[in-house]
Design a protein around this motif. Structure first.
Motif, PDB file in Angstrom:
ATOM      1  N   GLY A 120      -9.214  31.953  39.113  1.00  0.00           N
ATOM      2  CA  GLY A 120      -9.574  33.264  38.701  1.00  0.00           C
ATOM      3  C   GLY A 120     -10.970  33.627  39.306  1.00  0.00           C
ATOM      4  O   GLY A 120     -11.654  32.970  40.027  1.00  0.00           O
ATOM      5  N   GLU A 121     -11.091  35.280  39.125  1.00  0.00           N
ATOM      6  CA  GLU A 121     -12.213  35.815  39.489  1.00  0.00           C
ATOM      7  C   GLU A 121     -12.805  36.756  38.168  1.00  0.00           C
ATOM      8  O   GLU A 121     -12.227  37.396  37.722  1.00  0.00           O
ATOM      9  CB  GLU A 121     -11.670  36.983  40.480  1.00  0.00           C
ATOM     10  CG  GLU A 121     -11.274  35.957  41.829  1.00  0.00           C
ATOM     11  CD  GLU A 121      -9.599  35.797  41.873  1.00  0.00           C
ATOM     12  OE1 GLU A 121      -9.205  36.274  40.876  1.00  0.00           O
ATOM     13  OE2 GLU A 121      -9.462  35.317  42.826  1.00  0.00           O
ATOM     14  N   ILE A 122     -14.213  35.932  38.159  1.00  0.00           N
ATOM     15  CA  ILE A 122     -14.855  36.515  37.061  1.00  0.00           C
ATOM     16  C   ILE A 122     -16.208  37.154  37.424  1.00  0.00           C
ATOM     17  O   ILE A 122     -16.703  36.493  38.322  1.00  0.00           O
ATOM     18  CB  ILE A 122     -15.199  35.565  36.059  1.00  0.00           C
ATOM     19  CG1 ILE A 122     -13.741  35.156  35.357  1.00  0.00           C
ATOM     20  CG2 ILE A 122     -16.142  36.030  34.827  1.00  0.00           C
ATOM     21  CD1 ILE A 122     -14.161  33.744  34.530  1.00  0.00           C
ATOM     22  N   PHE A 123     -16.216  38.374  37.304  1.00  0.00           N
ATOM     23  CA  PHE A 123     -17.361  39.171  37.818  1.00  0.00           C
ATOM     24  C   PHE A 123     -18.512  39.332  36.866  1.00  0.00           C
ATOM     25  O   PHE A 123     -18.392  39.483  35.574  1.00  0.00           O
ATOM     26  CB  PHE A 123     -16.959  40.595  38.392  1.00  0.00           C
ATOM     27  CG  PHE A 123     -16.294  40.348  39.708  1.00  0.00           C
ATOM     28  CD1 PHE A 123     -14.793  40.220  39.804  1.00  0.00           C
ATOM     29  CD2 PHE A 123     -17.014  40.837  40.995  1.00  0.00           C
ATOM     30  CE1 PHE A 123     -14.507  40.174  40.994  1.00  0.00           C
ATOM     31  CE2 PHE A 123     -16.462  40.706  42.084  1.00  0.00           C
ATOM     32  CZ  PHE A 123     -14.949  40.488  41.954  1.00  0.00           C
TER      33      PHE A 123
ATOM     34  N   LYS B  94     -10.554  29.806  29.135  1.00  0.00           N
ATOM     35  CA  LYS B  94     -11.787  29.049  28.410  1.00  0.00           C
ATOM     36  C   LYS B  94     -12.956  29.415  29.163  1.00  0.00           C
ATOM     37  O   LYS B  94     -13.908  29.635  28.357  1.00  0.00           O
ATOM     38  CB  LYS B  94     -11.280  27.576  28.843  1.00  0.00           C
ATOM     39  CG  LYS B  94     -12.590  26.600  28.426  1.00  0.00           C
ATOM     40  CD  LYS B  94     -12.318  25.202  28.697  1.00  0.00           C
ATOM     41  CE  LYS B  94     -13.080  24.787  30.190  1.00  0.00           C
ATOM     42  NZ  LYS B  94     -12.866  23.368  30.451  1.00  0.00           N
ATOM     43  N   ASP B  95     -12.906  29.531  30.529  1.00  0.00           N
ATOM     44  CA  ASP B  95     -14.226  29.946  31.238  1.00  0.00           C
ATOM     45  C   ASP B  95     -14.724  31.328  30.670  1.00  0.00           C
ATOM     46  O   ASP B  95     -15.881  31.463  30.765  1.00  0.00           O
ATOM     47  CB  ASP B  95     -13.905  29.870  32.633  1.00  0.00           C
ATOM     48  CG  ASP B  95     -13.835  28.316  33.330  1.00  0.00           C
ATOM     49  OD1 ASP B  95     -13.929  27.522  32.427  1.00  0.00           O
ATOM     50  OD2 ASP B  95     -13.719  28.359  34.579  1.00  0.00           O
ATOM     51  N   PHE B  96     -13.695  31.941  30.925  1.00  0.00           N
ATOM     52  CA  PHE B  96     -14.142  33.704  30.374  1.00  0.00           C
ATOM     53  C   PHE B  96     -14.676  33.635  29.114  1.00  0.00           C
ATOM     54  O   PHE B  96     -15.894  34.393  28.916  1.00  0.00           O
ATOM     55  CB  PHE B  96     -12.925  34.652  30.475  1.00  0.00           C
ATOM     56  CG  PHE B  96     -13.175  35.945  30.381  1.00  0.00           C
ATOM     57  CD1 PHE B  96     -13.995  36.639  31.063  1.00  0.00           C
ATOM     58  CD2 PHE B  96     -12.335  36.769  29.443  1.00  0.00           C
ATOM     59  CE1 PHE B  96     -14.395  38.054  31.075  1.00  0.00           C
ATOM     60  CE2 PHE B  96     -12.667  38.263  29.383  1.00  0.00           C
ATOM     61  CZ  PHE B  96     -13.598  38.863  29.953  1.00  0.00           C
TER      62      PHE B  96
ATOM     63  N   GLU C 261     -16.668  40.519  33.642  1.00  0.00           N
ATOM     64  CA  GLU C 261     -15.085  40.883  33.502  1.00  0.00           C
ATOM     65  C   GLU C 261     -14.096  39.841  34.149  1.00  0.00           C
ATOM     66  O   GLU C 261     -14.671  39.326  35.108  1.00  0.00           O
ATOM     67  CB  GLU C 261     -15.190  42.145  34.483  1.00  0.00           C
ATOM     68  CG  GLU C 261     -15.605  43.455  33.711  1.00  0.00           C
ATOM     69  CD  GLU C 261     -15.705  44.678  34.405  1.00  0.00           C
ATOM     70  OE1 GLU C 261     -15.048  45.556  34.327  1.00  0.00           O
ATOM     71  OE2 GLU C 261     -16.498  44.521  35.527  1.00  0.00           O
ATOM     72  N   ASP C 262     -13.327  39.469  33.450  1.00  0.00           N
ATOM     73  CA  ASP C 262     -12.061  38.850  34.151  1.00  0.00           C
ATOM     74  C   ASP C 262     -11.246  39.634  34.982  1.00  0.00           C
ATOM     75  O   ASP C 262     -10.440  40.539  34.642  1.00  0.00           O
ATOM     76  CB  ASP C 262     -11.463  37.995  33.035  1.00  0.00           C
ATOM     77  CG  ASP C 262     -10.379  37.341  33.846  1.00  0.00           C
ATOM     78  OD1 ASP C 262     -10.062  37.148  34.892  1.00  0.00           O
ATOM     79  OD2 ASP C 262      -9.493  36.473  33.010  1.00  0.00           O
TER      80      ASP C 262
END
Lengths: 374, 129
Positions: free
Chosen positions: A52-55, A118-120, A139-140
């Motif tokens: 996953g890439e969360i900014f 869960k992380d987002f 943002e995800d």
């Protein structure tokens, strides 16, 4: 089941597809031993698009990253990646993540696929308790990125053929935004000198539509040097030899970084303290009762996740969290939580393998360390 | 995927059985070895032991995982393939060529309860859906 942008290519290349973290992923193409050894001696290509890439963006992005994770993002340079963990209130690990610092107002958090949702939710929750949307946006953007890992001693020479930057200037845990030249096209990519194999190598973030052509181009350029496609099984044995934790096995919501041997990613005195610091400080003060250790066994006695560990008198003193036979070393290796008195390197313990008590020795991690270089 | 041999019988746990005279040879299928990946170790009962249909009679360890072996028929073990114990990777190379154990079946009729090649092929198709 979800598919990565490389799904059709995996099937065409003969990848055996299995479900992992909700994605259909190749577990191996031919033999995991061959794939594993290719990464140790030459190079391997992995599809890690499921990550996953969360900014975090905005004036407080860097502060928010320091709130979210234990390592020090504020102190990091632009273009530096930092490994750390996110904690809950009870010193448990919500996830282990890598923060990529583009600038103090733009941070990319790369998270485990299995923890993405869960992380987002978690990151939004704890960031919003402190910062407004004007200060930092969460943002995800996972679906906007494919990710390819090119790992092994030959990775740099293979990648250098198609990349716009001089890779010699890119140190370990550094990254840049550049172009990959494939045919007439220049494809935008984030290229990081990071990985999960214990070798030199790169993780390349790119647009999903570019993933297949880049994969094929790297295979074409690298095959004469020994580059092959590798699946999840080799990825797992490589990271285990390198003593790296797998979330869900070796670390989880109920294990702490102090127990997991990750104290080195906990920065107690950074400018913005990390969430969960009080809980972790309490644990540190009281002392931990168990530790994650490496163990080795003799012959063909393979300790698997979940197997019990006992002492001379038959008392249960721990549990295996990951285990395999090391393709590089040729002996069974495992990671396990054991009670503290048994955590010393050289301690003798027993693993319960199919109701037989098999002798095992606590061994220094990592099991495998590459000889030199980056 | 290797062709499923017509002369063998198959269990739902992906073992094969081959009747030869009054003995039955037992092995694992190509599907089983491909699911396991690189086989590194096999644990089998000694000659003289009884095995029981649909019960565990041994273990296969691959790099990735450990799996039980389930008996396709009941009977007494009369031979163990020492060669495959020495070189377990042979299971990946030739799953239908490498038998694991030979048994004297308790009830020869049990063999008929196993799937034939066509039924097993259909079974695999259903599993992959």
């Amino acid at each position: 089941m979800k598919k990565t942008p490389l799904y059709d290519l995996h099937v065409a290349l003969g990848g055996q597809m299995v479900e992992f973290a909700g994605y259909s992923m190749p577990v191996r193409y031919s033999s995991e031993k061959i794939e594993h050894m290719a990464v140790r001696s030459a190079a391997g290509l992995f599809d890690v698009s499921h990550m996953g890439e969360i900014f975090l963006t905005g004036p407080k992005a860097c502060d928010a990253a320091d709130l979210v994770m234990t390592n020090d993002v504020g102190k990091a340079d632009q273009g530096q990646a930092v490994y750390g963990v996110m904690l809950n209130d009870k010193a448990g690990i919500v996830d282990d993540i890598v923060a990529y610092k583009f600038a103090s107002d733009k941070i990319l958090l790369c998270v485990n696929a299995s923890n993405r949702e869960k992380d987002f939710a978690w990151i939004k929750k704890i960031v919003r308790e402190v910062y407004s949307e004007n200060e930092v946006l969460v943002e995800d953007l996972s679906d906007e990125y494919a990710q390819i890992a090119l790992q092994g001693p030959k990775a740099a020479s293979i990648l250098s053929e198609i990349v716009s930057h001089d890779l010699a200037a890119i140190g370990k845990f550094r990254f840049f935004e550049g172009d990959l030249k494939v045919g007439e096209s220049n494809l935008k990519a984030i290229v990081a000198r990071t990985g999960y194999t214990g070798e030199d190598g790169f993780e390349i973030f790119l647009a999903p539509r570019d993933a297949t052509v880049v994969w094929n181009e790297l295979l074409k350029r690298g095959s004469s040097l020994g580059l092959i496609s590798c699946g999840l099984s080799a990825r797992d044995t490589l990271r285990l030899e390198a003593g790296m934790c797998l979330y869900g096995n070796d670390i989880d919501d109920a294990t702490s970084p102090l127990e997991a041997g990750l104290s080195w990613v906990v920065k107690w005195d950074k400018k913005v303290p990390f969430y969960g610091r009080a809980g972790l400080a309490l644990q540190k003060e009281r002392g931990i009762s168990r530790k994650l250790v490496g163990i080795t066994l003799s012959d063909r006695n393979i300790a698997r996740a979940g197997y019990e560990i006992s002492d001379d008198d038959g008392n249960v003193v721990g549990k295996v969290t990951s285990g395999t036979i090391s393709p590089f070393l040729g002996i069974p290796i495992a990671m396990a939580y054991v009670k503290k008195p048994f955590a010393e390197v050289g301690s003798k313990v027993y693993v319960d393998i199919r109701r037989n008590k098999i002798e095992a020795v606590v061994t220094k991690l990592p099991f495998y360390k590459r000889a030199q270089g980056l | 995927m290797e062709k499923i041999p017509a002369n063998l019988r198959y269990s739902k746990e992906h073992e094969w059985a081959l009747a030869e005279g009054d003995i039955v040879k037992i092995g694992i299928t190509d599907h089983a070895q491909s699911q396991l990946g690189d086989v590194v170790f096999i644990e089998l009962p000694e000659a003289g032991k009884e095995i029981h249909r649909e019960k565990v009679f041994g273990v296969v360890e691959s790099v990735k995982a450990v799996s039980d072996l389930f008996a396709p028929v009941s009977g007494e073990v009369i031979a163990v393939n020492m060669e495959i114990l020495e070189k377990p990777e042979g299971l990946n190379g030739s799953p239908y060529g490498a038998w694991l154990i030979q048994v004297r079946p308790k009830d020869p009729e049990e063999l008929a309860k196993l799937m034939d090649a066509a039924q097993y092929e259909h079974y695999l198709k259903e599993l992959s859906k």
